[in-house]
Design an enzyme around this catalytic site. Structure first.
Site, short mmCIF file in Angstrom:
data_model
loop_
_atom_site.label_atom_id
_atom_site.label_comp_id
_atom_site.label_asym_id
_atom_site.label_seq_id
_atom_site.Cartn_x
_atom_site.Cartn_y
_atom_site.Cartn_z
N GLN A 219 0.82 -1.21 0.00
CA GLN A 219 0.00 0.00 0.00
C GLN A 219 0.86 1.26 0.00
O GLN A 219 0.32 2.37 -0.10
CB GLN A 219 -0.90 0.01 1.24
CG GLN A 219 -1.91 -1.11 1.28
CD GLN A 219 -2.64 -1.19 2.61
OE1 GLN A 219 -2.63 -2.22 3.26
NE2 GLN A 219 -3.28 -0.12 3.03
N PHE A 250 -5.92 -3.93 3.51
CA PHE A 250 -6.58 -3.63 4.79
C PHE A 250 -5.65 -3.03 5.83
O PHE A 250 -5.94 -3.06 7.02
CB PHE A 250 -7.24 -4.90 5.36
CG PHE A 250 -8.14 -5.61 4.39
CD1 PHE A 250 -9.29 -4.99 3.90
CD2 PHE A 250 -7.83 -6.88 3.95
CE1 PHE A 250 -10.11 -5.64 3.00
CE2 PHE A 250 -8.66 -7.54 3.04
CZ PHE A 250 -9.80 -6.91 2.57
N GLU A 254 0.74 -1.82 4.51
CA GLU A 254 1.18 -0.43 4.54
C GLU A 254 2.64 -0.34 4.94
O GLU A 254 3.47 0.17 4.21
CB GLU A 254 0.31 0.39 5.51
CG GLU A 254 0.72 1.85 5.57
CD GLU A 254 -0.21 2.70 6.40
OE1 GLU A 254 0.18 3.85 6.70
OE2 GLU A 254 -1.31 2.25 6.75
N ARG A 332 -5.33 7.93 16.88
CA ARG A 332 -6.65 7.88 16.25
C ARG A 332 -7.67 7.24 17.19
O ARG A 332 -8.84 7.62 17.18
CB ARG A 332 -6.58 7.13 14.92
CG ARG A 332 -7.86 7.23 14.11
CD ARG A 332 -7.64 6.72 12.69
NE ARG A 332 -6.99 7.68 11.84
CZ ARG A 332 -7.61 8.46 10.95
NH1 ARG A 332 -8.92 8.39 10.83
NH2 ARG A 332 -6.93 9.28 10.20
N ARG A 364 -7.73 -1.53 8.73
CA ARG A 364 -8.91 -0.75 8.35
C ARG A 364 -9.56 -0.06 9.57
O ARG A 364 -10.14 -0.71 10.43
CB ARG A 364 -9.90 -1.68 7.67
CG ARG A 364 -10.98 -1.00 6.88
CD ARG A 364 -11.78 -2.05 6.12
NE ARG A 364 -12.70 -1.46 5.17
CZ ARG A 364 -13.45 -2.16 4.33
NH1 ARG A 364 -13.37 -3.48 4.32
NH2 ARG A 364 -14.25 -1.56 3.48
N PHE A 366 -7.70 1.89 11.64
CA PHE A 366 -6.47 2.46 12.18
C PHE A 366 -6.63 2.98 13.61
O PHE A 366 -6.22 4.08 13.93
CB PHE A 366 -6.01 3.59 11.26
CG PHE A 366 -4.53 3.86 11.30
CD1 PHE A 366 -3.65 2.99 10.68
CD2 PHE A 366 -4.02 4.95 11.95
CE1 PHE A 366 -2.28 3.22 10.72
CE2 PHE A 366 -2.65 5.20 12.00
CZ PHE A 366 -1.78 4.34 11.37
N ALA A 533 -5.95 5.36 5.49
CA ALA A 533 -6.73 6.40 6.16
C ALA A 533 -7.92 6.85 5.32
O ALA A 533 -8.41 7.97 5.47
CB ALA A 533 -5.85 7.60 6.52
N GLU A 734 -12.81 3.04 5.36
CA GLU A 734 -12.75 2.63 6.76
C GLU A 734 -14.04 2.82 7.56
O GLU A 734 -14.37 1.95 8.38
CB GLU A 734 -11.61 3.39 7.45
CG GLU A 734 -10.25 3.01 6.92
CD GLU A 734 -9.15 3.85 7.53
OE1 GLU A 734 -8.16 3.27 8.00
OE2 GLU A 734 -9.27 5.09 7.54
#
Length: 787
Positions: A219, A250, A254, A332, A364, A366, A533, A734
């Site tokens: 990603q 998902f 990343e 988050r 997904r 985060f 995100a 998300e």
């Protein structure tokens, strides 16, 4: 006349066509690769034709959760059939690190192992099977060290991968103490395996003059580029990372694809030949991090109507052995603890516990789903305490419009539509009538119990780190009128390329069939952000629109000069350009503009406005806008076995002015089922030695088609984005994952019926059949005896 030299040719057929443009956005279109997926011809990284001389790699992994390596013997590995080389940390020429933020994540363990499954060495062989078999032959002598295996143990020991985070607004302690009702408790929320259909994979090929081409299922191609370059001690321009598509990500691809990219590139550099690294599913699950599981300790004070006076929560996550993305995930989570609710007095403490387990990472949502789950659990308890419908208690605590509208982190909620959305869903789902029906059913059913719940969602959209909110794109118009687009986002099945192509087609006034999107490539668009995100379309769509608009303006100016009209009057639409009395097909326009030496390609760039964030104070505006949604779920639970079934789900989700309703509805459906799996069937379990035992489809249960309800009603809420997003759409990746909170709390509602709805069930998440039975037994033990 020569068509290559004459600027305009009159065509009576074209003149007769309407000049009104048919929009290319806001309509349902199939995924751009759907026909390839169905036919099995979509090219993933493992499908790339192998170059001559390609070798295959596998990883030798630690068998201890926490230990020093006293000695390592790889003689048997080297002697195994087909083995060409065995590489360890000593073979890495520069940085032995692939941590995305903090440099605490070695590519290969060097002297110390910190979880069972940590890669220690790389085997390179003539085949995938030979490499994998040989990797099991390594002999490692360990000196065991005490492992920390749970977030509670890490918290008790003060063992964290990052400093704790603290956010306070108002005076929560005094308001809790003075409240009419007070409660305190503990909430356990499990993690989740990404379970992408395509596993981790990297394929590296050395290029001339110290270059490296890496095909990687990732990603974040730019981060892979940096990781490989740093490992080799090279400059970024020496490494090209390419990704055409992923079979799911998902969040698991990343940052965690970096170790695989680095190992493949290391072997390719060392052996001067192409090397592919594709771990089997078991190895993939043993090595990679998952969604962070959380433990919450809370105190709450509220009035007789269920309105919160004060709340304090301590969040402890299982970070794993290294920091990875645990800091942004916790940030988050803290910024989503409020979910859709006004919290006048609140204290949030976040701790990222360091454990000797896989280093947990993006997933997904985060951290947002974890934070929001805690306040929903608290409100579910409050409703039962005051004897009110949980929906009424949730409504009593919702954010307001002109007041009660500032989040604990200081952002004003300016686009609140949750009241209208809940009104619409409550009516369309017949919630009140069905709630009464479940009560009536349960009164006459001693074993099977029904439950129902509605839960709302407010989810912030943007990266926590402001500078990640940028994107670039390239748009090429060829002289036959076809269009090629390249942007910095990655396609993982979510339809990003489809939406970007639609945006470009709309901007140029052409049919979607004219537009093609190519593989993400660090040599084309540099310094890209991760596709994460939920910002993929927001950022890359705007960048591509910017590039296409520049080309359209050049074409308009060219056409206006030829027609003797003002450039602002030139119209594009339905493959036509209209300039005064002249009509021209877009293909002819492109061809003649090329002959006239008009630039037919452009770069585009976009940065999200209005964002600022002070991480030290946890204050600012971290989100450009919010996406809203709500879901109503009804379940049936067998109190003798713990089995349950989702009978019906009604979902209403705010996607703004949807670019592609078909794709967005698919994303909502998928997010709902994936989130439902997280909260019900997907249980991660480590044994007492720290070994992950749920490391295969045989032991880790994701939802199947049989778990989807027969009555599954998903609709998009009519609502333009208040902010200037791409065509006023909203992110849809998300936020839908939070909608199945309604499933969990419907199960909890059914279990509560065992105690006549007067006791809060101690149900943990995931609510597996075992967890449901435990909660039912606890309810029966505390239920009043009926004479």
């Amino acid at each position: 006349m020569n068509k290559q030299t004459e600027p305009f040719l009159f065509d009576a057929g074209i003149e007769a066509r309407a000049a009104v443009s048919t929009p290319q956005v806001g309509i349902s279109r199939p995924h751009e690769s759907a026909h390839l997926h169905v036919a099995g011809t979509a090219t993933y990284t493992d499908d790339i034709p192998e170059l001559a001389g390609t070798l295959h790699a596998a990883l030798g992994m630690s068998a201890r959760a926490h230990a020093r390596i006293k000695a390592i013997s790889l003689d048997q590995v080297r002697a195994a059939p087909g083995v060409v080389a065995v590489l360890t940390a000593e073979d890495i020429p520069a940085a032995n690190d692939c941590g995305p933020i903090i440099h605490d994540d070695p590519i290969l363990a060097n002297g110390l192992v910190q979880f069972i499954g940590q890669p220690v060495f790389v085997v390179v062989a003539t085949s995938h099977d030979a490499a994998r078999r040989a990797a099991r032959l390594g002999a490692i002598e360990y000196e065991d060290l005490p492992p920390v295996l749970s977030p509670e143990a890490a918290h008790q020991a003060g063992s964290y991968v990052l400093p704790p985070m603290h956010l306070t607004r108002g005076e929560p302690a005094s308001h809790i103490a003075a409240a009419v009702h007070r409660d305190r408790g503990n909430i356990r929320l499990g993690g989740q395996e990404q379970f992408y259909l395509e596993g981790q994979i990297a394929y590296a090929a050395p290029k001339e003059n110290d270059g490296m081409h890496v095909w990687c299922s990732t990603q974040h191609p730019t981060e892979m580029q940096h990781a490989v370059a740093h490992m080799l001690g090279w400059h970024a321009h020496q490494v090209l990372v390419e990704c055409r598509r992923m079979g799911g990500g998902f969040g698991g691809k990343e940052s965690q694809s970096a170790m695989f990219a680095c190992c493949a590139a290391l072997a390719a550099w060392k052996l001067l030949c192409p090397v592919k690294l594709r771990p089997d599913r078991d190895d993939d699950m043993m090595i990679t991090g998952k969604r962070h599981d959380f433990v919450f300790n809370y105190e709450v004070g509220h009035d007789a109507e269920g309105r919160l006076d004060g709340v304090a929560v301590e969040m402890v996550s299982r970070a794993g052995f290294s920091a990875d993305l645990s800091g942004p995930v916790m940030t988050r989570a803290i910024c989503h603890f409020d979910n859709a609710y006004w919290l006048p007095n609140v204290k949030i403490d976040g701790y990222c516990g360091k454990t000797n387990t896989q280093s947990n990472t993006a997933f997904r949502g985060f951290g947002g789903p974890q934070g929001a789950f805690a306040i929903e659990y608290i409100l579910d308890n409050v409703a039962r305490t005051v004897g009110r419908d949980s929906l009424d208690v949730r409504r009593a605590n919702l954010y307001g419009k002109a007041e009660r509208n500032v989040t604990p982190y200081g952002q004003t909620v300016e686009d609140n539509v949750i009241h209208e959305l809940l009104d619409e869903l409550e009516a369309s789902s017949a919630y009140r009538e069905r709630r009464a029906a479940t009560r009536a059913f349960n009164a006459g059913s001693p074993v099977l119990k029904k439950g129902i719940a509605i839960t709302p969602v407010k989810f912030g959209i943007s990266f926590n780190v402001a500078h990640f909110n940028q994107a670039g794109a390239l748009v090429h118009v060829y002289n036959d009128g076809s269009v090629l687009v390249n942007h910095g986002g990655t396609e993982m099945g979510q339809g990003l390329n489809t939406k970007v192509a639609m945006v470009v087609a709309h901007e140029l006034g052409i049919r979607l069939e004219r537009v093609r999107v190519t593989a993400t490539d660090t040599s084309k668009v540099a310094n890209t952000s991760a596709t994460a995100a939920s910002t993929g379309t927001d950022l890359n769509g705007k960048a591509a629109q910017d590039a296409a608009r520049q080309i359209r303006e050049r074409l308009a100016a060219f056409a206006a000069r030829q027609a003797g009209v003002d450039a602002d009057s030139v119209q594009f639409g339905d493959d036509l350009i209209v300039a005064g009395e002249l009509r021209l097909d877009f293909s002819d326009l492109a061809r003649q503009a090329y002959v006239a030496r008009v630039q037919l390609w452009s770069d585009g760039f976009y940065t999200t406005p209005k964002l600022y964030w002070d991480q030290s104070r946890l204050q600012g505006r971290p989100f450009y806008y919010y996406a809203y949604g709500a879901a109503c779920s009804e379940v049936l639970v067998d109190t003798l076995t713990g089995e349950w079934r989702l009978l019906r789900a009604d979902v209403l989700h705010d996607a703004g002015r949807s670019l592609n309703p078909a794709i967005d509805i698919g994303q909502v459906e998928g997010g709902f089922i994936q989130g439902m799996g997280w909260l019900t069937t997907e249980e991660l379990w480590w044994n007492r030695d720290g070994k992950l035992m749920t490391h295969a489809p045989s032991t880790y249960k994701i939802p199947t088609v049989n778990d989807c309800p027969e009555d599954f009603h998903v609709r998009l809420f009519e609502n333009d984005n208040a902010e200037d997003s791409i065509h006023r759409s909203k992110a849809v990746g998300e936020p839908p994952l939070l909608l199945p909170f309604s499933v969990f709390f419907a199960i909890r509602d059914a279990v509560a019926s065992v105690g006549d709805y007067k006791v809060n069930p101690p149900l943990v998440a995931p609510a597996t059949s075992e967890a449901i039975l435990d909660a039912v037994d606890a309810m029966r033990a505390t239920a009043p005896v009926v004479q």
